[in-house]
Design an enzyme around this catalytic site. Structure first.
Site, PDB file in Angstrom:
ATOM      1  N   LYS A 114      51.349  91.214 -19.822  1.00  0.00           N
ATOM      2  CA  LYS A 114      50.953  90.237 -18.800  1.00  0.00           C
ATOM      3  C   LYS A 114      50.000  89.211 -19.408  1.00  0.00           C
ATOM      4  CE  LYS A 114      50.469  88.449 -14.650  1.00  0.00           C
ATOM      5  NZ  LYS A 114      50.005  89.177 -13.455  1.00  0.00           N
ATOM      6  N   ASN A 149      54.444  74.948 -13.948  1.00  0.00           N
ATOM      7  CA  ASN A 149      54.875  75.943 -14.935  1.00  0.00           C
ATOM      8  C   ASN A 149      56.213  75.583 -15.575  1.00  0.00           C
ATOM      9  OD1 ASN A 149      52.628  77.231 -13.974  1.00  0.00           O
ATOM     10  ND2 ASN A 149      53.688  79.029 -13.166  1.00  0.00           N
ATOM     11  N   GLY A 199      38.900  86.979  -1.519  1.00  0.00           N
ATOM     12  CA  GLY A 199      39.735  85.811  -1.748  1.00  0.00           C
ATOM     13  C   GLY A 199      41.151  86.085  -1.276  1.00  0.00           C
ATOM     14  N   ALA A 200      42.096  85.255  -1.710  1.00  0.00           N
ATOM     15  CA  ALA A 200      43.471  85.369  -1.225  1.00  0.00           C
ATOM     16  C   ALA A 200      44.093  86.721  -1.572  1.00  0.00           C
ATOM     17  CB  ALA A 200      44.318  84.226  -1.795  1.00  0.00           C
ATOM     18  N   GLY A 246      35.919  91.541  -3.056  1.00  0.00           N
ATOM     19  CA  GLY A 246      36.533  90.253  -3.336  1.00  0.00           C
ATOM     20  C   GLY A 246      37.442  89.860  -2.191  1.00  0.00           C
ATOM     21  N   ASN A 270      43.259  88.839 -13.411  1.00  0.00           N
ATOM     22  CA  ASN A 270      43.927  88.265 -14.578  1.00  0.00           C
ATOM     23  C   ASN A 270      43.153  88.598 -15.842  1.00  0.00           C
ATOM     24  OD1 ASN A 270      46.248  87.043 -13.640  1.00  0.00           O
ATOM     25  ND2 ASN A 270      45.243  85.110 -13.162  1.00  0.00           N
TER      26      ASN A 270
END
Length: 317
Positions: free
Chosen positions: A202, A220, A19-20, A17, A116
């Protein structure tokens, strides 16, 4: 410019992965381990062939680092040398990306899931049964990174990374030390046993912030307004009841305090689900509120608020 000739490397640690977050973990592991051999840490490519990819990294102090990273191809026999694999893809990509690689990795490879939500660990732990010497650690991180472009990321936020062994062989001491080396006062690495209680905590934060910001198209911090308080309480109470049936004891008062603390600390941020909905991308809702609903159904519980949120977000994405 990508170099297509196969570079020399001895991949001890690989990241699935790019990604960032995947690139952030790559840079952190490289920069905190200067005595390790060149290309000891690699990224795993979606392509079959191996290549060298120039990366740019802007660290938390604004300093720019340029690195040539090995993108290890899916047909490269050196996958068999990988002793630690960090999986940094989205939750809904885990099974498809990881499970075909298991037979190609070192028989003693340890896998860390860093995404996540919850859910993929169930399928992955089942898929690991034919590989008794491999092991699985679950984790979550609040480190933040922004993709400037595909191969340039900026480290935008420090935070805690929480990890814990889940099944199979435990993480070898020298690999544990490599992960621990990325820790600092601003970005601690915590080890928890058992780990699932931490991941449910979480999950509560994500189950509140992600769908509500996505549906209301807000930052948020707006969720601190009184108009959201009752809905947030119901989301958390449903989650606590489901977690209890799964053998996880959570205190709803402490959990609510934690959620509001994260809302305050990240008040100017836009959640990943907000961004996914805005950019018409697939969301991780099935692994956040959807996971709560799935476990509720297993225990024959009703969770109408979480079900409503999961349905509404799914209709947007």
């Amino acid at each position: 410019m990508v170099h297509t000739t196969a570079p020399a490397c001895s991949p001890n640690i690989a990241i699935l992965g790019a990604g960032a977050i995947g690139q952030l973990m790559y840079h952190q592991l490289c920069h905190t381990s200067p005595n390790q051999p060149s290309h000891d840490v690699v990224l795993i490519s979606r392509q079959s062939h191996t290549q060298l990819q120039p990366l740019r990294f802007t660290d938390i102090k604004g300093q720019i680092h340029n690195t040539d990273a090995v993108l290890l191809g899916t047909k490269d026999p050196r996958l068999n040398e990988v002793k630690l694999l960090l999986v940094c893809v989205k939750a809904y990509q885990v099974e498809e990306a990881l499970i075909p690689l298991l037979s190609k990795l070192s028989p003693q490879c340890h896998i860390i899931l860093l995404h996540n939500g919850l859910g993929p660990h169930i399928a992955v732990s089942t898929a690991l049964r034919p590989y008794p010497e491999q092991g699985l650690t679950l984790g979550t991180t609040s480190l933040a990174a922004l993709a400037i472009n595909q191969w340039h990321i900026k480290h935008t936020g420090v935070g805690v990374t929480q990890l814990g062994h889940y099944c199979g062989h435990p993480l070898a001491n020298h690999l544990h030390a490599r992960i621990q080396a990325i820790a600092s006062q601003e970005q601690p690495v915590e080890w928890h046993q058992p780990v699932l209680a931490v991941l449910w905590q979480k999950l509560a934060v994500n189950a509140v912030i992600n769908p509500l910001t996505a549906l209301h198209q807000c930052a948020n911090g707006q969720l601190a307004d009184d108009e959201y308080r009752e809905q947030i309480t119901l989301i958390i109470n449903e989650l606590v009841a489901v977690a209890q049936c799964d053998g996880i004891e959570l205190d709803p008062t402490l959990l609510t305090e934690r959620v509001y603390k994260v809302i305050a600390l990240t008040s100017a941020n836009f959640s990943s689900m907000y961004q996914d909905v805005t950019h018409h991308r697939t969301t991780e809702i099935d692994y956040i509120n959807g996971y709560i609903c799935q476990r509720a159904q297993h225990h024959k519980l009703n969770v109408p608020v979480n079900q409503c949120l999961a349905t509404k977000v799914a209709s947007l994405s």
